[in-house]
Design a protein around this motif. Structure first.
Motif, PDB file in Angstrom:
ATOM      1  N   GLY A  82       0.809  -1.217   0.000  1.00 23.46           N
ATOM      2  CA  GLY A  82       0.000   0.000   0.000  1.00 23.46           C
ATOM      3  C   GLY A  82       0.835   1.257   0.000  1.00 23.46           C
ATOM      4  N   ALA A  83       1.946   1.249   0.753  1.00 27.38           N
ATOM      5  CA  ALA A  83       2.843   2.408   0.754  1.00 27.38           C
ATOM      6  C   ALA A  83       3.430   2.635  -0.629  1.00 27.38           C
ATOM      7  CB  ALA A  83       3.951   2.207   1.785  1.00 27.38           C
ATOM      8  N   GLY A  84       3.795   1.540  -1.293  1.00 24.13           N
ATOM      9  CA  GLY A  84       4.311   1.667  -2.646  1.00 24.13           C
ATOM     10  C   GLY A  84       3.279   2.209  -3.610  1.00 24.13           C
ATOM     11  N   TRP A  85       2.030   1.768  -3.468  1.00 22.57           N
ATOM     12  CA  TRP A  85       0.960   2.227  -4.358  1.00 22.57           C
ATOM     13  C   TRP A  85       0.695   3.719  -4.163  1.00 22.57           C
ATOM     14  CZ3 TRP A  85      -4.088   4.069  -3.406  1.00 22.57           C
ATOM     15  CH2 TRP A  85      -4.917   4.116  -4.517  1.00 22.57           C
ATOM     16  N   LEU A  86       0.682   4.168  -2.909  1.00 24.65           N
ATOM     17  CA  LEU A  86       0.468   5.592  -2.654  1.00 24.65           C
ATOM     18  C   LEU A  86       1.593   6.438  -3.240  1.00 24.65           C
ATOM     19  CD1 LEU A  86      -0.843   5.495   1.030  1.00 24.65           C
ATOM     20  CD2 LEU A  86      -2.156   6.070  -1.027  1.00 24.65           C
ATOM     21  N   LEU A  87       2.829   5.965  -3.107  1.00 23.27           N
ATOM     22  CA  LEU A  87       3.955   6.705  -3.676  1.00 23.27           C
ATOM     23  C   LEU A  87       3.852   6.760  -5.199  1.00 23.27           C
ATOM     24  CD1 LEU A  87       6.628   8.189  -3.470  1.00 23.27           C
ATOM     25  CD2 LEU A  87       7.789   5.975  -3.240  1.00 23.27           C
ATOM     26  N   GLY A 172      16.665 -12.328  -4.501  1.00 24.68           N
ATOM     27  CA  GLY A 172      16.997 -10.921  -4.365  1.00 24.68           C
ATOM     28  C   GLY A 172      16.937 -10.104  -5.633  1.00 24.68           C
ATOM     29  N   LEU A 173      16.921 -10.779  -6.796  1.00 24.11           N
ATOM     30  CA  LEU A 173      16.943 -10.041  -8.058  1.00 24.11           C
ATOM     31  C   LEU A 173      15.776 -10.390  -8.959  1.00 24.11           C
ATOM     32  CD1 LEU A 173      18.257  -8.158 -10.125  1.00 24.11           C
ATOM     33  CD2 LEU A 173      19.740 -10.066 -10.811  1.00 24.11           C
ATOM     34  N   PHE A 174      15.666 -11.649  -9.360  1.00 25.26           N
ATOM     35  CA  PHE A 174      14.693 -11.969 -10.399  1.00 25.26           C
ATOM     36  C   PHE A 174      13.254 -12.028  -9.904  1.00 25.26           C
ATOM     37  CE2 PHE A 174      18.675 -13.527 -12.266  1.00 25.26           C
ATOM     38  CZ  PHE A 174      18.628 -12.825 -13.456  1.00 25.26           C
ATOM     39  N   ALA A 175      13.029 -12.451  -8.659  1.00 23.43           N
ATOM     40  CA  ALA A 175      11.650 -12.440  -8.154  1.00 23.43           C
ATOM     41  C   ALA A 175      11.111 -11.017  -8.021  1.00 23.43           C
ATOM     42  CB  ALA A 175      11.551 -13.196  -6.833  1.00 23.43           C
ATOM     43  N   PRO A 176      11.834 -10.071  -7.371  1.00 26.52           N
ATOM     44  CA  PRO A 176      11.304  -8.701  -7.360  1.00 26.52           C
ATOM     45  C   PRO A 176      11.235  -8.083  -8.746  1.00 26.52           C
ATOM     46  CG  PRO A 176      13.503  -8.792  -6.372  1.00 26.52           C
ATOM     47  CD  PRO A 176      13.042 -10.198  -6.529  1.00 26.52           C
ATOM     48  N   LEU A 177      12.197  -8.402  -9.622  1.00 24.12           N
ATOM     49  CA  LEU A 177      12.144  -7.877 -10.985  1.00 24.12           C
ATOM     50  C   LEU A 177      10.914  -8.401 -11.713  1.00 24.12           C
ATOM     51  CD1 LEU A 177      13.395  -6.270 -13.294  1.00 24.12           C
ATOM     52  CD2 LEU A 177      14.810  -8.281 -13.837  1.00 24.12           C
ATOM     53  N   PHE A 178      10.588  -9.665 -11.503  1.00 27.33           N
ATOM     54  CA  PHE A 178       9.389 -10.244 -12.118  1.00 27.33           C
ATOM     55  C   PHE A 178       8.141  -9.468 -11.695  1.00 27.33           C
ATOM     56  CE2 PHE A 178       5.677 -12.990 -11.476  1.00 27.33           C
ATOM     57  CZ  PHE A 178       5.457 -13.451 -12.773  1.00 27.33           C
ATOM     58  N   TRP A 179       8.011  -9.201 -10.393  1.00 28.47           N
ATOM     59  CA  TRP A 179       6.812  -8.505  -9.925  1.00 28.47           C
ATOM     60  C   TRP A 179       6.801  -7.049 -10.372  1.00 28.47           C
ATOM     61  CZ3 TRP A 179       2.894 -11.266  -9.050  1.00 28.47           C
ATOM     62  CH2 TRP A 179       3.046 -12.566  -8.570  1.00 28.47           C
ATOM     63  N   MET A 180       7.983  -6.436 -10.521  1.00 33.09           N
ATOM     64  CA  MET A 180       8.044  -5.097 -11.117  1.00 33.09           C
ATOM     65  C   MET A 180       7.505  -5.117 -12.545  1.00 33.09           C
ATOM     66  SD  MET A 180      11.652  -3.354 -10.124  1.00 33.09           S
ATOM     67  CE  MET A 180      12.181  -3.171  -8.425  1.00 33.09           C
ATOM     68  N   LEU A 181       7.926  -6.119 -13.313  1.00 32.86           N
ATOM     69  CA  LEU A 181       7.493  -6.202 -14.706  1.00 32.86           C
ATOM     70  C   LEU A 181       5.996  -6.484 -14.800  1.00 32.86           C
ATOM     71  CD1 LEU A 181      10.529  -8.176 -16.189  1.00 32.86           C
ATOM     72  CD2 LEU A 181       9.955  -5.762 -16.572  1.00 32.86           C
ATOM     73  N   VAL A 182       5.462  -7.271 -13.857  1.00 31.14           N
ATOM     74  CA  VAL A 182       4.010  -7.479 -13.823  1.00 31.14           C
ATOM     75  C   VAL A 182       3.295  -6.155 -13.584  1.00 31.14           C
ATOM     76  CG1 VAL A 182       2.110  -8.546 -12.539  1.00 31.14           C
ATOM     77  CG2 VAL A 182       4.137  -9.896 -13.117  1.00 31.14           C
ATOM     78  N   GLY A 183       3.783  -5.375 -12.604  1.00 30.69           N
ATOM     79  CA  GLY A 183       3.182  -4.066 -12.335  1.00 30.69           C
ATOM     80  C   GLY A 183       3.316  -3.134 -13.519  1.00 30.69           C
ATOM     81  N   GLY A 193      -4.801   2.720 -12.067  1.00 27.76           N
ATOM     82  CA  GLY A 193      -5.144   2.689 -10.654  1.00 27.76           C
ATOM     83  C   GLY A 193      -4.726   1.410  -9.964  1.00 27.76           C
ATOM     84  N   ALA A 194      -4.190   0.435 -10.746  1.00 27.66           N
ATOM     85  CA  ALA A 194      -3.791  -0.843 -10.167  1.00 27.66           C
ATOM     86  C   ALA A 194      -2.429  -0.718  -9.484  1.00 27.66           C
ATOM     87  CB  ALA A 194      -3.719  -1.907 -11.269  1.00 27.66           C
ATOM     88  N   PRO A 195      -2.109  -1.630  -8.580  1.00 21.95           N
ATOM     89  CA  PRO A 195      -0.755  -1.647  -8.021  1.00 21.95           C
ATOM     90  C   PRO A 195       0.266  -1.772  -9.144  1.00 21.95           C
ATOM     91  CG  PRO A 195      -2.197  -3.122  -6.787  1.00 21.95           C
ATOM     92  CD  PRO A 195      -2.970  -2.686  -8.000  1.00 21.95           C
ATOM     93  N   GLY A 196       1.263  -0.915  -9.121  1.00 20.70           N
ATOM     94  CA  GLY A 196       2.269  -0.899 -10.169  1.00 20.70           C
ATOM     95  C   GLY A 196       3.559  -1.563  -9.743  1.00 20.70           C
ATOM     96  N   PRO A 197       4.673  -1.239 -10.414  1.00 22.68           N
ATOM     97  CA  PRO A 197       5.945  -1.916 -10.139  1.00 22.68           C
ATOM     98  C   PRO A 197       6.400  -1.811  -8.683  1.00 22.68           C
ATOM     99  CG  PRO A 197       6.090  -0.599 -12.142  1.00 22.68           C
ATOM    100  CD  PRO A 197       4.780  -0.263 -11.510  1.00 22.68           C
ATOM    101  N   LEU A 198       6.279  -0.634  -8.085  1.00 22.63           N
ATOM    102  CA  LEU A 198       6.760  -0.462  -6.719  1.00 22.63           C
ATOM    103  C   LEU A 198       5.854  -1.170  -5.721  1.00 22.63           C
ATOM    104  CD1 LEU A 198       8.817   0.756  -4.796  1.00 22.63           C
ATOM    105  CD2 LEU A 198       7.368   2.803  -4.658  1.00 22.63           C
ATOM    106  N   ALA A 199       4.559  -1.046  -5.883  1.00 22.64           N
ATOM    107  CA  ALA A 199       3.625  -1.690  -4.949  1.00 22.64           C
ATOM    108  C   ALA A 199       3.851  -3.200  -4.920  1.00 22.64           C
ATOM    109  CB  ALA A 199       2.187  -1.374  -5.345  1.00 22.64           C
ATOM    110  N   LEU A 200       3.977  -3.819  -6.095  1.00 24.58           N
ATOM    111  CA  LEU A 200       4.162  -5.259  -6.140  1.00 24.58           C
ATOM    112  C   LEU A 200       5.554  -5.657  -5.647  1.00 24.58           C
ATOM    113  CD1 LEU A 200       2.362  -6.247  -9.472  1.00 24.58           C
ATOM    114  CD2 LEU A 200       1.476  -6.208  -7.141  1.00 24.58           C
ATOM    115  N   ALA A 201       6.571  -4.848  -5.981  1.00 25.76           N
ATOM    116  CA  ALA A 201       7.927  -5.175  -5.539  1.00 25.76           C
ATOM    117  C   ALA A 201       8.059  -5.048  -4.031  1.00 25.76           C
ATOM    118  CB  ALA A 201       8.944  -4.269  -6.233  1.00 25.76           C
ATOM    119  N   TRP A 202       7.519  -3.979  -3.449  1.00 28.03           N
ATOM    120  CA  TRP A 202       7.590  -3.830  -1.995  1.00 28.03           C
ATOM    121  C   TRP A 202       6.745  -4.873  -1.279  1.00 28.03           C
ATOM    122  CZ3 TRP A 202       7.635   2.046  -0.295  1.00 28.03           C
ATOM    123  CH2 TRP A 202       8.924   2.559  -0.509  1.00 28.03           C
TER     124      TRP A 202
END
Length: 352
Positions: A82-87, A172-183, A193-202
């Motif tokens: 949620g903090a990532g989504w707000l940012l 530490g690298l590919f899993a957060p990168l994967f979720w960034m790319l999904v966002g 309005g959906a959670p983006g790269p930062l929301a999913l990565a955080w």
């Protein structure tokens, strides 16, 4: 509220993927500066505080500890995402026409904090650079592995470095990168309005931090850490197998070798108690042509890990360096694939 819901509707096409590319580039350039407060440190503080409160309330009751662990997981993952989504929404406003430069800079830096490509390289190389001083190498290794390092010889130190280089490349690298790319993909097709790269990565980093701090199956953590560990396993499952599938491309193999690499990684890695660690290590073992696995000591416990790429030579420092280079090449391939997807989406949008 209307602004938050409309969000980044015009930040579409290739733009979100360029943002992820910029974050990956900054991570490789500066890593994790020690003078800067890292979001994972904040997550760790909250986990420790919530753990203390939970154990005080639940005592040694398994059902209460499981319930408390679920609450901690929901609060931390939901709060971090949620903090990532707000940012994100504040930084990008209504899209390209309403970018906030300071917010975009903050978003870029925050995204970078979710990646650990450079920091993993530095940590693993610090072990290799300490050799042949075995005592110094043991000390450097103890910072990045969970096993007991006090009696490891040089060959065992190198194997441990190879195994952490391969396992943490996914975590530490590919899993957060994967979720960034999904966002980025969600934004790219117009879901601003959906959670983006930062929301999913955080959100992912919160689950990963929970697993690293509470995921030990001993004492009260046997129950308290279950929810976080299971969520982390779930969130890493697909990225781990995508790494196993695509890693042969980083070695120079054609697409035909990808399925073979995945099959070999699953065959060797699935017997490992972890649903992901064995697969990721096996993928790198086959790609680098070395044998991993064997006997590890954790405190007063000895654990026999399955042999991965059995019959191959044992890893040497050059093989560990090869693994690090493979991670860098694969990261570039994933980023290029994301950019290609963004270009395709832009082209489709312009036709429509």
């Amino acid at each position: 509220m209307t602004l938050l819901l409309s969000g980044v509707d015009s930040f579409t096409g290739i733009h979100p993927f360029l943002l992820v590319l910029a974050a990956a580039g900054l991570d490789r350039l500066v890593g994790d500066p020690r003078w800067c407060l890292h979001p994972v440190v904040v997550m760790g503080w909250w986990i420790r505080r919530l753990q203390q409160l939970s154990e005080r309330w639940a005592g040694d009751r398994p059902w209460a500890l499981r319930l408390a662990g679920g609450v901690i997981t929901a609060l931390l993952v939901g709060g971090s995402g949620g903090a990532g989504w707000l940012l994100e929404q504040w930084a990008l406003g209504r899209g390209l026409s309403d970018l906030r430069p300071a917010g975009l800079l903050a978003l870029w830096i925050a995204l970078t904090s979710a990646l650990a490509g450079r920091s993993l390289e530095q940590a693993v190389r610090s072990v290799l650079q300490a050799l042949p001083d075995v005592a110094a190498a043991r000390t450097a290794l103890s910072w990045i592995v969970g096993r007991d390092t006090t009696e490891l010889n040089q060959a065992e130190i190198v194997r441990a470095a190879a195994e952490t280089a391969s396992e943490n490349a996914v975590d530490g690298l590919f899993a957060p990168l994967f979720w960034m790319l999904v966002g980025a993909g969600l934004w790219s097709v117009g879901y601003g309005g959906a959670p983006g790269p930062l929301a999913l990565a955080w959100g992912f980093k919160a689950a990963s931090t929970l697993d690293s701090m509470l995921g030990y199956r001993q004492g009260t953590l046997l129950w308290l850490g279950t929810a976080g560990a299971r969520l982390d396993d779930l969130l890493v499952w697909l990225p781990c197998r995508l790494v196993a599938l695509s890693l042969p491309l980083a070695t120079g193999c054609g697409p035909g070798g990808c399925l073979q690499g995945l099959v070999a990684a699953l065959r060797d890695g699935v017997p490992d108690p972890s649903p992901n660690a064995g697969v990721s290590q096996a993928a790198y073992a086959h790609a680098a042509g070395v044998q991993l696995g064997g006997l590890n000591r954790y405190g007063d416990q000895l654990k026999v890990k399955p042999l991965l790429a059995a019959g191959s030579p044992r890893p040497n420092p050059a093989a560990v360096e090869r693994m690090l280079r493979l991670s860098l090449r694969l990261e570039l391939l994933w980023l290029l694939a994301g950019l290609a997807l963004g270009i395709a989406i832009s082209a489709v949008g312009s036709v429509q």
